[in-house]
Design a protein around this motif. Structure first.
Motif, PDB file in Angstrom:
ATOM      1  N   VAL A  93       0.832  -1.199   0.000  1.00 60.54           N
ATOM      2  CA  VAL A  93       0.000   0.000   0.000  1.00 60.54           C
ATOM      3  C   VAL A  93       0.870   1.253   0.000  1.00 60.54           C
ATOM      4  O   VAL A  93       0.594   2.217  -0.731  1.00 60.54           O
ATOM      5  CB  VAL A  93      -0.942  -0.005   1.220  1.00 60.54           C
ATOM      6  CG1 VAL A  93      -1.674   1.331   1.349  1.00 60.54           C
ATOM      7  CG2 VAL A  93      -1.947  -1.135   1.106  1.00 60.54           C
ATOM      8  N   PHE A 125      -6.491  -8.061  -2.434  1.00 60.02           N
ATOM      9  CA  PHE A 125      -6.691  -6.968  -3.387  1.00 60.02           C
ATOM     10  C   PHE A 125      -7.666  -5.938  -2.837  1.00 60.02           C
ATOM     11  O   PHE A 125      -7.453  -4.724  -2.952  1.00 60.02           O
ATOM     12  CB  PHE A 125      -7.204  -7.527  -4.714  1.00 60.02           C
ATOM     13  CG  PHE A 125      -7.709  -6.470  -5.660  1.00 60.02           C
ATOM     14  CD1 PHE A 125      -6.823  -5.707  -6.394  1.00 60.02           C
ATOM     15  CD2 PHE A 125      -9.075  -6.233  -5.788  1.00 60.02           C
ATOM     16  CE1 PHE A 125      -7.289  -4.711  -7.261  1.00 60.02           C
ATOM     17  CE2 PHE A 125      -9.540  -5.252  -6.643  1.00 60.02           C
ATOM     18  CZ  PHE A 125      -8.650  -4.497  -7.375  1.00 60.02           C
ATOM     19  N   ALA A 126      -8.771  -6.402  -2.244  1.00 60.30           N
ATOM     20  CA  ALA A 126      -9.759  -5.483  -1.688  1.00 60.30           C
ATOM     21  C   ALA A 126      -9.156  -4.656  -0.559  1.00 60.30           C
ATOM     22  O   ALA A 126      -9.419  -3.450  -0.444  1.00 60.30           O
ATOM     23  CB  ALA A 126     -10.974  -6.264  -1.194  1.00 60.30           C
ATOM     24  N   PHE A 131     -16.542   0.647  -1.085  1.00 59.55           N
ATOM     25  CA  PHE A 131     -15.760  -0.410  -1.722  1.00 59.55           C
ATOM     26  C   PHE A 131     -16.516  -1.734  -1.713  1.00 59.55           C
ATOM     27  O   PHE A 131     -16.333  -2.560  -2.615  1.00 59.55           O
ATOM     28  CB  PHE A 131     -14.405  -0.560  -1.025  1.00 59.55           C
ATOM     29  CG  PHE A 131     -13.356   0.360  -1.585  1.00 59.55           C
ATOM     30  CD1 PHE A 131     -12.548  -0.052  -2.637  1.00 59.55           C
ATOM     31  CD2 PHE A 131     -13.194   1.630  -1.084  1.00 59.55           C
ATOM     32  CE1 PHE A 131     -11.590   0.793  -3.166  1.00 59.55           C
ATOM     33  CE2 PHE A 131     -12.242   2.487  -1.612  1.00 59.55           C
ATOM     34  CZ  PHE A 131     -11.443   2.068  -2.659  1.00 59.55           C
ATOM     35  N   VAL A 159      -5.929  -3.887  -0.116  1.00 63.22           N
ATOM     36  CA  VAL A 159      -4.967  -2.941  -0.689  1.00 63.22           C
ATOM     37  C   VAL A 159      -5.695  -1.773  -1.346  1.00 63.22           C
ATOM     38  O   VAL A 159      -5.311  -0.604  -1.174  1.00 63.22           O
ATOM     39  CB  VAL A 159      -4.055  -3.658  -1.701  1.00 63.22           C
ATOM     40  CG1 VAL A 159      -3.205  -2.655  -2.481  1.00 63.22           C
ATOM     41  CG2 VAL A 159      -3.151  -4.653  -0.980  1.00 63.22           C
ATOM     42  N   ALA A 160      -6.757  -2.071  -2.101  1.00 62.33           N
ATOM     43  CA  ALA A 160      -7.507  -1.007  -2.761  1.00 62.33           C
ATOM     44  C   ALA A 160      -8.140  -0.060  -1.750  1.00 62.33           C
ATOM     45  O   ALA A 160      -8.063   1.174  -1.886  1.00 62.33           O
ATOM     46  CB  ALA A 160      -8.581  -1.619  -3.666  1.00 62.33           C
ATOM     47  N   GLY A 161      -8.773  -0.612  -0.715  1.00 65.61           N
ATOM     48  CA  GLY A 161      -9.410   0.225   0.292  1.00 65.61           C
ATOM     49  C   GLY A 161      -8.422   1.065   1.071  1.00 65.61           C
ATOM     50  O   GLY A 161      -8.652   2.258   1.305  1.00 65.61           O
ATOM     51  N   LEU A 200     -16.994  -3.802  -5.112  1.00 68.85           N
ATOM     52  CA  LEU A 200     -16.261  -5.047  -5.297  1.00 68.85           C
ATOM     53  C   LEU A 200     -17.051  -6.317  -5.002  1.00 68.85           C
ATOM     54  O   LEU A 200     -16.523  -7.408  -5.230  1.00 68.85           O
ATOM     55  CB  LEU A 200     -15.003  -5.034  -4.407  1.00 68.85           C
ATOM     56  CG  LEU A 200     -14.011  -3.893  -4.649  1.00 68.85           C
ATOM     57  CD1 LEU A 200     -12.859  -3.986  -3.663  1.00 68.85           C
ATOM     58  CD2 LEU A 200     -13.496  -3.890  -6.074  1.00 68.85           C
ATOM     59  N   THR A 210      -5.389   1.962   0.088  1.00 69.46           N
ATOM     60  CA  THR A 210      -4.763   2.924  -0.819  1.00 69.46           C
ATOM     61  C   THR A 210      -5.620   4.173  -0.957  1.00 69.46           C
ATOM     62  O   THR A 210      -5.112   5.304  -0.895  1.00 69.46           O
ATOM     63  CB  THR A 210      -4.538   2.286  -2.198  1.00 69.46           C
ATOM     64  OG1 THR A 210      -3.641   1.179  -2.060  1.00 69.46           O
ATOM     65  CG2 THR A 210      -3.944   3.292  -3.173  1.00 69.46           C
ATOM     66  N   TYR A 211      -6.909   3.978  -1.142  1.00 68.02           N
ATOM     67  CA  TYR A 211      -7.807   5.130  -1.275  1.00 68.02           C
ATOM     68  C   TYR A 211      -7.804   5.974  -0.007  1.00 68.02           C
ATOM     69  O   TYR A 211      -7.783   7.217  -0.066  1.00 68.02           O
ATOM     70  CB  TYR A 211      -9.218   4.638  -1.575  1.00 68.02           C
ATOM     71  CG  TYR A 211     -10.235   5.748  -1.666  1.00 68.02           C
ATOM     72  CD1 TYR A 211     -10.245   6.630  -2.738  1.00 68.02           C
ATOM     73  CD2 TYR A 211     -11.183   5.916  -0.652  1.00 68.02           C
ATOM     74  CE1 TYR A 211     -11.173   7.651  -2.809  1.00 68.02           C
ATOM     75  CE2 TYR A 211     -12.112   6.934  -0.720  1.00 68.02           C
ATOM     76  CZ  TYR A 211     -12.113   7.795  -1.795  1.00 68.02           C
ATOM     77  OH  TYR A 211     -13.026   8.807  -1.862  1.00 68.02           O
TER      78      TYR A 211
END
Length: 292
Positions: free
Chosen positions: A81, A158-159, A127, A161-163, A131, A165-166
Motif C-alpha cells: 500500500v 486486493f480489496a 468499496f 490494498v484497494a481500500g 467489489l 490505498t484510497y
C-alpha cells in the motif's frame, strides 16, 4: 519617589520566562503525557513481559504460525500500500503543482480531500458496493464481455490494498505537494533548455530535491498502515489478517491480554524501526522541513 521608580523598572516586562514560570506553562502537557502516554506504555510493557510466562510470552508469539503469518501479512500489505500510495501521490502532487487548469486542480483536490471528508465505515461501504460479487466492477466487466462470470474481489488482499490505498492517498499527496511548492519550476525549464528530456529533468532535478518529502511520506503512510483494523476485517476477512485484528481477538475472544500486549509491542517496534530508518536516511532537520 526615587525608590519607587527603581522598583518599577525592576519589574518591567521581560522577553524570557523564568524557569518556574516555564515549568508551570508546560505542566498540563507533562501531566497529560504522563497519563495518556507514559503510564499506558509502562503498563503495556508490564503486561507483555509479566504474567504468565514473562519473556516466554514473546516466545509463544513467534511459536504460533497464525501470529507469525498475521505479522507478516501486516508488514507486507502495508508495504504494498505504501509503495502504491507514494507513487500515485507523487504524480498527483506534481500535477497539482504544475497544472494551470483550474478544472484539473479542482478534480485533483476533490480526489485528495474526499477520503478525509468521508467516515471510515462509509468508505468501506463504498468499496463493498464496488467489489461485491454483483457489484459495480463485476457488472461492468460482465456487460463489456471482459469476463464470463463475476470474479471474487471481496474478502481478498486486493480489496484490502484497494481500500487502504484510497484512504491513505491524502497522507502522501499533501506532504509531497508542500515539498513541491518549494521547488522552483524554472530549474526544470533550465534543465530542458540544456537538452534534457522532461523525464530526465524530473529524475535529475526534482527527485533529489523532493527525496526528503518522499521518504517522510513513506514513513507516515507505512506507520499508519500497520495499525489498520477496520478495513482489513471488513474487506479482507480471514484472507488478509492484520495484527490489530489479532490483538482484538486476544482481548475480547481469547482473553489473553499478555499476547495482545506482545503484539502491540511488536507493532511499536516495527513503527520505531521505520521512523528511525527514515531519520537515518534523511536526517532529522530535513525530515522536519519535509513534514512542515
Amino acid at each position: 519617589m526615587l525608590g519607587m521608580r527603581r522598583r518599577t523598572r525592576a519589574r518591567g516586562w521581560q522577553s524570557t520566562f523564568s524557569g518556574l514560570t516555564g515549568l508551570g506553562l508546560i505542566a498540563p502537557f507533562l501531566i497529560a503525557a504522563g497519563v495518556f502516554i507514559v503510564y499506558p506504555f509502562v503498563e503495556l510493557l508490564r503486561t507483555a513481559f509479566g504474567e504468565p510466562d514473562g519473556l516466554g510470552n514473546v516466545t509463544g508469539f513467534f511459536e504460533s504460525p497464525a501470529a507469525r503469518r498475521t505479522l507478516w501479512t501486516t508488514c507486507l500489505t502495508s508495504l504494498i500500500v505504501t509503495v502504491i500510495v507514494v507513487a500515485v501521490g507523487a504524480v498527483l502532487a506534481w500535477s497539482l503543482r504544475t497544472t494551470r487548469s483550474r478544472l484539473t486542480r479542482m478534480a485533483i483536490g476533490l480526489s485528495v480531500f474526499m477520503p478525509l471528508w468521508m467516515g471510515a465505515v462509509m468508505k468501506i461501504y463504498v468499496f463493498t458496493v464496488l467489489l461485491e460479487r454483483f457489484g459495480v466492477v463485476n457488472r461492468t466487466l460482465t456487460s463489456l464481455g471482459v469476463i464470463d462470470e463475476p470474479m471474487r474481489l471481496m474478502r481478498t488482499q486486493f480489496a484490502v490494498v484497494a481500500g487502504m490505498t484510497y484512504q491513505m492517498l491524502p497522507y502522501a499527496v499533501l506532504p509531497l505537494y508542500a515539498v513541491y511548492v518549494t521547488i522552483d519550476l524554472n530549474l526544470v525549464l533550465a534543465a530542458e533548455s540544456m537538452g534534457a528530456s522532461r523525464a530526465r529533468a524530473l529524475r535529475d532535478v526534482v527527485a533529489p530535491l523532493a527525496l526528503p518529502g518522499l521518504l517522510a511520506s513513506t514513513v507516515i503512510v507505512y506507520v499508519i498502515c500497520i495499525g489498520y483494523y477496520l478495513t482489513p476485517v471488513l474487506l479482507g476477512g480471514a484472507t488478509a489478517p492484520f495484527t490489530a485484528s489479532l490483538i482484538a481477538d486476544d482481548i475480547f475472544n481469547l482473553f489473553e491480554p499478555a499476547q495482545a500486549a506482545v503484539s502491540s509491542v511488536l507493532l511499536l517496534i516495527v513503527a520505531a524501526v521505520v521512523i528511525l530508518g527514515g531519520l537515518r536516511l534523511v536526517g532529522k532537520e530535513r525530515m522536519r522541513r519535509a513534514l512542515g
